[in-house]
Each structure stands twice: as C-alpha cells, then as structure tokens.
Design an enzyme around this catalytic site. Structure first.
Site, PDB file in Angstrom:
ATOM      1  N   ASP A 176       0.822  -1.216   0.000  1.00 20.93           N
ATOM      2  CA  ASP A 176       0.000   0.000   0.000  1.00 20.93           C
ATOM      3  C   ASP A 176       0.855   1.266   0.000  1.00 20.93           C
ATOM      4  OD1 ASP A 176      -1.993  -1.944   0.458  1.00 20.93           O
ATOM      5  OD2 ASP A 176      -1.885  -1.630   2.629  1.00 20.93           O
ATOM      6  N   GLU A 184     -11.039  -1.013  -3.440  1.00 28.26           N
ATOM      7  CA  GLU A 184     -10.360  -0.230  -2.408  1.00 28.26           C
ATOM      8  C   GLU A 184      -9.276   0.615  -3.045  1.00 28.26           C
ATOM      9  OE1 GLU A 184      -8.918  -3.340   0.099  1.00 28.26           O
ATOM     10  OE2 GLU A 184      -7.336  -3.933  -1.278  1.00 28.26           O
TER      11      GLU A 184
END
Length: 771
Positions: free
Chosen positions: A345, A504
């Site tokens: 991420d 997401e």
C-alpha cells in the site's frame, strides 16, 4: 511448444531401482539415458490402474493397501480411478505419516468441472467432532497444501493464489523437509514456504486415524469429484529433478542456477519461458546458467555454456523418451523491490526536493502489523529508511492493530498522516515528514461502521485552489472536503463515488485540468488484484471509467499488482506509479513488496497501460538535484539552483548578481564516460526536459589529444574512438583553456553512464552581458 503427449516412463508392473535415478538431474548429457523410476523411500504407491474391486493396491511393497468406499469407477491403465463426488473415497491405513520427519505426496489428478467446494484431494490426520484436528492436506481451490497440529487457525500453508485447473490432467507434488514446504504443478515449483515448524510425524504424536484420498477431514466438506492415478507417498522429500521425473514432464526444467541471480529463476512451464532476474552490475554478455532436468534428459547448448543474454536465447531440451521442447530464456537486471523487506500500500509523495514513501508494514497474518515507517529519496531509486514514525500501540490510544495504507500530505506548515487502524481511519500530525507523528484527536477521524463498507484506505488530494479532499473506503468509495484544520470535515458533505469494479485504494491526481480517480479491483490476496481508473471534471466527479492500467505479468512472476499511488516530477510531465505486488518469489496477499514503474499518458490525456517490470526505473532528476548513475547537472556552487562559472579559490571575482566582490570557490571534477563505453559514446547538452539549449562559444574536448571544436546546439558529441580515458571537458571559446559561465546545461551519456559532474578550476573575469 509444450509437448501434448508426454510418455510416462514409470509405467510397468515392476520398477527397476537404480541409484543414478536418485541423483539430481544431470544436465548437458551428450545423449539421453534411460531413466529409472524413483522408488527409494516409497511408503505407499497406489497406481489406481485396476479394472474392478474395492482395493487400492499398494505397489510400494509395504502392504498398505487402501479400501475404496462407495462407487469405484475403475477404468484400467491410463485413466485411473473416477471419484463420483457423492460417495467415492479411499481409506488409507492409519498412521501413514508415523515417524516421518520429511514427506512427499504426489499424484496425477483431473478435477471435474462440477467439483463443489471446499474439498480435499487427500487429507492425513485426525477428526474431532466433525472437524479436522491436526492434519496434512492439499486442495485445488486455492491450490495449496496445509499442515497443522490442531485447528485450521494454526495451519501453515504452502500456497499459490490460483486454482488448480479443472477438466485436464495435472500432476501435483508436495515435498516437505526441515522448515521448507514446496508445492509443484507438472513437476515445476509454484509455491514455497520456508517457515514450516511441524513435521508430518508429529501430527497426533504419530497416530492418525482419518487418512483419506478424495475425502476431507471435515464432515461438512465435499467429496472429491474427478479422476486420480499414480498416488504416492514417500518418507523423504524428492529433489526437484526427481519431481520432474515422477511427473512425467521429461522436457521440463526444474531449476536454474547462476551465482549472479538475485532471486530464483522464474520458470513458466506452460509457455516454455524462463526469466533470469540478475543482480545489478552483472555482465549479461557471458552468463552460464546451470539447468536441472529430469533424470535422463539433456539440454542444448549444454548447461553451463557461456552465452550472450543481451537478448533472449533459446535452448532445446530432449526428454528421456525422445520428446523435444524449445525453451526461451531471457535475463533481466532486477532492481526491484525498491524498499527493503515486505511492504504494501505505498503512498508516494514529494515534499520540497525529496520524495517519500509511506507503506504498510507487511508480512503479518491477517494484516496485523502495528507500525508505520517512512522512506525518503532524491531520485526515486535510492531510499533511506527513517524508521518507525507512528506505532499504534504506544502512540494511539484507540487502536493497537491492523495498521494499513497510510497517506501523507503537507499544509499549514505541518505534515498530516492519514491511516487505517482496526478498520477505522485516523489522522496524526508532525512538524517533519519523517515524524514523530502525534494523534491530535484521541479518536478516529472516521470510525468503523460510519458508512457502508470498511473505513480504510485514505487518500488526500489538494486542488489548485488549496481545498483538500479525503477519499476512503473498501467496497464503497467516498470523498469529503477536509476543513482547513485538516483533522475534521462536515459529515453532511460525504459523497459516495463508487465506480464499477471498485474494491479499495482510491487515489486522485490532476493533470492539465482533468481529474483522475484510480482504485484497486479484486481482493489483495488474488493474483488478479489490479488498478483501474476513471476521469472527471471535478474532485468529486462525475467519473467516467476508462479501464485497467496495471495488472499481473505471470511471465515475470509479477502478481497482485495494486494499491498504488502516483507522483509527478515537478516542472515536467513525468509521472511514476508506486504499487505493491506479491513478493517474488513465494509472496501472497500478506507477503508483498513495493516497486515503482513509469506512468504515461497518450495524446488524448488517457493513461497508457503500465508495463510492470522487474527492473523498475532509472534515477530521476528535476534539475534541482544530482541523481546517481544517470544524467548529471552542471551546477555552480555559488548560485544554488542556477548554473554559473566557478573560479579559482586563489582569486576573487565580481558577482554578476550582486555586483560585489566575492571570494571564489574552487570545484574540481570531471565528466567521465563509463569504462568500456568510451569508444563512440555520445553525449549532448540539453535541459531537464531533453531540449537543446541556446548557448555561446562553447567548445568540447573528448580527451587531451582530441583537440577542440566549437559547440553546435544541434550536434551530438562522441568520444574519440580509441580514447583511453573517455573524459570530456568544457572550455571557453573566447578564453581558451578556461571555463565560462553557463546556465542549465546537462551532460547526457546513455542510460548506463556514470560520474558526470562539472569541472571548473580556472580563473575567468566576468563580462556583460552573460549569455
């Protein structure tokens, strides 16, 4: 091409045991040798080639016959036993793994297209109250092998991220020895776990009474539906060459070794391709890789033969049965991942003249990490670890686990870190981009359950008018303008903007008046995790979906490419995308690593498909920094950020900016062509965008004996063939042998050049105008 019919040389009523068959596959043989079957260490061998009956005959000689329950769909030699998915399974004698410190389980399997899930191909262990309680099993959805001494929550998995194909015969092997479990498909490794702490023999202290083929140890699971043949259990771990041999993949390549490999070679058996990820600085023109083959197979050119891998090369493998296959082998310098260890991420951002990455610290079961770290770089290639900048335990009172997906921004002279913690979104503040960060609220900025979906994956975008927007969500995507304090917002302004395919990882940029909303699709544990995007006319949409811009490349072992961020090099239209992928090799949804690749746009402003690479990118510069190993800027130490003459430290000069007398500063360095590239290496003066610049009266000198020539803005200058040093220097036309003032020049060699810095050590009296 992959052979369609592979003769299985292990067939026959009696197998000949030959010691040579137990050796790792000898490569580069002058002629194929007759391969013998691998029988050493057999604990059980069900050929499943009968035509009738209820007995699975053990051909290992150990007398461990199995009992076929339900309908026995015998088909004779070749097609094995058909399991109907309703009542067919084989009960293996109890305690099959007793005393085993190592194991191999191997079989041919054809999974029926109608197979219901969950199911086991086999399961050895114990059942308590209808649930498995200590076992070893392999399943095809997702293709994995697990071992545990108790409940499923303690399983140690050797797994891929994909399902075992259905309706076709596949060979499956699992080996385990020491702390390493390896899963193979068609004789080629597809997954590895180097952290296995259980031995097969320790399950049930050696007592296992629920040992089955085609049946799960969980009573609510489904029975296997499909065909199976040649089921084997060994009390040792077969070598890669032996696994190839047992699989019948006689033209396969099990492993490739070379001392310069950065990671294990990436073998694509289906397409007969191999990629060699090499360490930096390796000469690709004389690699000599060693290949591991099935016993009795050979390769041409011979294993260990030096070859030029500047471009892909081919090898031909001849199996022990005479089958031939051509393999294409390529070598790539591997400069990724860009951050050490396991991270995911990544949020990439630039503050001042420095780039920063804020990632999730990865490698924890259930993504249960607790700490955030920061990394900085001047060139997007060389990163400095600044350590922990926020720790949920001691630094955050409302959460202590699941530290995910941070994002950072700067405003009001402060730095703000937004992050996910226990599926809520928090914010922390610092005076420095590297922390320490403190919690200003004492509670989540957005609490779990505030809106539909998970409250995770924050992203902050600040528009040209200074308004900042917070994007967040899993399953649902949201945006809300942040208040000027950056730690609050008006809840009535939260807007859902969920595009089709969204999962997401929202991220927003603006380019030439167009807003780009990007996100990740599918689950992060799925190798098909990928990035898609839409365009809009405002930070809140409406959005028009454009398509997928980043996804896996199995030929390079690149899987699960997603949860990205994008950064622009100031003053340019150069953009870079940071993202995570499954760690190579052996990674999965909780073992990921960070890399960076180039992101580009077409003439219509649409994002071009990103090419995921192992090599990542070259160092970058925006003209205000001196990158490493690429273009170097000619910079004056007297005028930071500008380019000016540098004079002898023994003399003064008249500063053209302040018109005052100033003590000169001496700088001594040289432009140097990389050794080996001096002959014919070319370079030119350009600005940071690659454009030629206007200038006056420059001459260029290739070396001391090559003379000088008036610089031409449209020309390219090359080192004199045969030059011993490859050095060049700039000198004034009006003042021969001296160095004149200049602006914004760069010396560009090629992508491999090094050590290009300005040499200036002579006196020069400034004149006006400067040009």
């Amino acid at each position: 091409m992959r052979p369609q019919n592979r003769r299985r040389f292990r067939r026959g009523a009696a197998a000949v045991v030959v010691a040579a068959a137990l050796l790792a596959g000898t490569v580069g043989l002058s002629a194929p040798a007759q391969a013998a079957d691998v029988t050493d260490g057999l604990a059980l061998w069900y050929k499943l080639d009968a035509t009738s009956g209820t007995v699975a005959v053990d051909s290992s000689g150990n007398g461990r016959n199995g009992t076929v329950n339900g309908t026995a769909g015998w088909s004779g030699t070749g097609e094995g036993l058909t399991f109907n998915g309703s009542d067919t399974y084989i009960k293996v004698p109890d305690n099959i793994m007793s005393g085993m410190n190592s194991i191999t389980v191997s079989m041919d399997v054809q999974i029926d297209a109608a197979q219901a899930t969950p199911y086991f191909l086999y399961g050895f262990g114990n059942t308590s109250n209808g649930a498995g309680n200590g076992y070893l099993f392999t399943t095809g959805d997702t293709f994995r092998t697990a071992i545990t001494s108790g409940a499923p929550s303690t399983e140690q998995n050797t797994r891929t991220s994909t399902a075992l194909p259905r309706s076709v015969w596949k060979h499956v092997t699992y080996t385990q020895t020491g702390t390493t479990g390896v899963l193979y498909r068609d004789g080629v490794e597809v997954a590895r776990n180097t952290s296995v702490t259980l031995t097969p023999g320790s399950i049930g202290s050696g007592t296992t009474t629920a040992d089955y083929i085609g049946k799960s140890l969980f009573t609510n699971d489904k029975l296997f539906k499909g065909k199976m043949r040649d089921f084997r259990v060994y009390n040792r771990a077969l070598t890669p060459a032996e696994v190839l041999m047992v699989s019948g993949n006689t033209t396969g390549i099990a492993t490739v070794t070379d001392p310069s490999l950065k990671i294990a070679a990436l073998i694509d058996d289906a397409d007969s391709r191999i990629t060699l990820p090499m360490k930096e600085g390796i000469d690709l023109t004389a690699l000599a890789p060693q290949f591991t083959l099935a016993q009795g197979s050979s390769i041409s050119p011979a294993s260990g033969t030096p070859r030029d891998f500047t471009n892909p090369v081919t090898y031909q493998v001849t199996g022990s049965d005479g089958t031939k296959r051509t393999w294409t082998v390529s070598a790539q310098i591997m400069r990724s991942p860009v951050l050490p260890g396991l991270t995911a991420d990544p949020n990439i951002v630039r503050f001042g003249d420095t780039y920063y990455i804020y990632p999730t610290t990865d490698g924890f079961a259930g993504w249960s990490g607790t700490q955030f770290k920061a990394y900085s770089s001047k060139d997007l290639v060389h990163w400095t670890d600044h350590g922990v900048i926020l720790d949920l335990g001691p630094d955050i009172g409302w959460a202590d686990s699941r530290a995910w997906a941070p994002t950072a921004t700067a405003k009001n002279g402060k730095y703000y870190l937004y992050y996910s913690a226990d599926t809520s979104i928090g914010v922390a503040v610092s005076d420095s981009p590297t922390g320490p960060f403190k919690d200003p609220l004492g509670k989540p900025l957005i609490a779990r359950g505030a809106y539909a979906g998970q409250m995770i994956d924050p992203d902050v975008f600040t528009d040209d008018d200074g308004q900042s927007y917070l994007y967040f969500g899993n399953g649902h995507a949201y945006v809300v303008p942040l208040n000027d304090d950056m730690v609050s917002f008006d809840a009535s302004k939260v807007t859902e903007i969920t595009p089709s395919g969204y999962n997401e990882g929202s991220f927003v940029i603006k380019r030439k008046g167009t807003y780009y909303l990007m996100w990740s699709e599918n689950d992060t544990r799925d190798e098909n995790y990928r990035v898609a995007y839409a365009t809009g006319t405002s930070p809140t949409g409406p959005w028009t979906k454009r398509g997928v811009i980043l996804e896996k490349d199995l030929s390079l072992g690149i899987k699960g490419t997603g949860h990205h961020s994008v950064v622009q090099v100031p003053g340019t239209d150069d953009w870079y995308i940071a993202y995570h992928r499954f760690a190579i090799p052996g990674g999965d949804g909780t073992h990921r690593e960070t890399t960076i690749d180039k992101l580009t746009f077409d003439t219509d402003g649409l994002i071009k498909k990103v090419v995921p690479t192992l090599s990542s990118i070259d160092p970058v510069s925006d003209g205000t920094t001196l990158p490493t190993n690429t273009t170097r800027s000619l910079r004056s130490v007297n005028f930071p950020g500008r380019y000016a003459v540098v004079r002898s430290d023994s003399l003064g000069y008249l500063d053209p900016v302040t018109s005052s007398s100033t003590t000169a500063v001496k700088q001594s360095a040289t432009f140097t062509v990389v050794p080996g590239l001096a002959d014919g290496s070319c370079y030119s003066f350009r600005d940071s965008s690659g454009r030629y610049l206007r200038h006056k009266d420059f001459r260029i000198r290739a070396d001391a004996s090559n003379g000088t020539a008036l610089f031409n803005k449209d020309a390219t200058y090359c080192a004199r063939p045969g030059s011993a040093t490859g050095s060049v220097s700039l000198e004034s036309y009006n003042y021969p042998g001296r160095y004149i003032r200049h602006y914004n020049y760069e010396l560009r060699l090629d992508t491999y050049q090094d050590n290009a810095t300005f040499r200036a050590d002579s006196y020069f009296t400034p004149v006006s105008p400067w040009a």
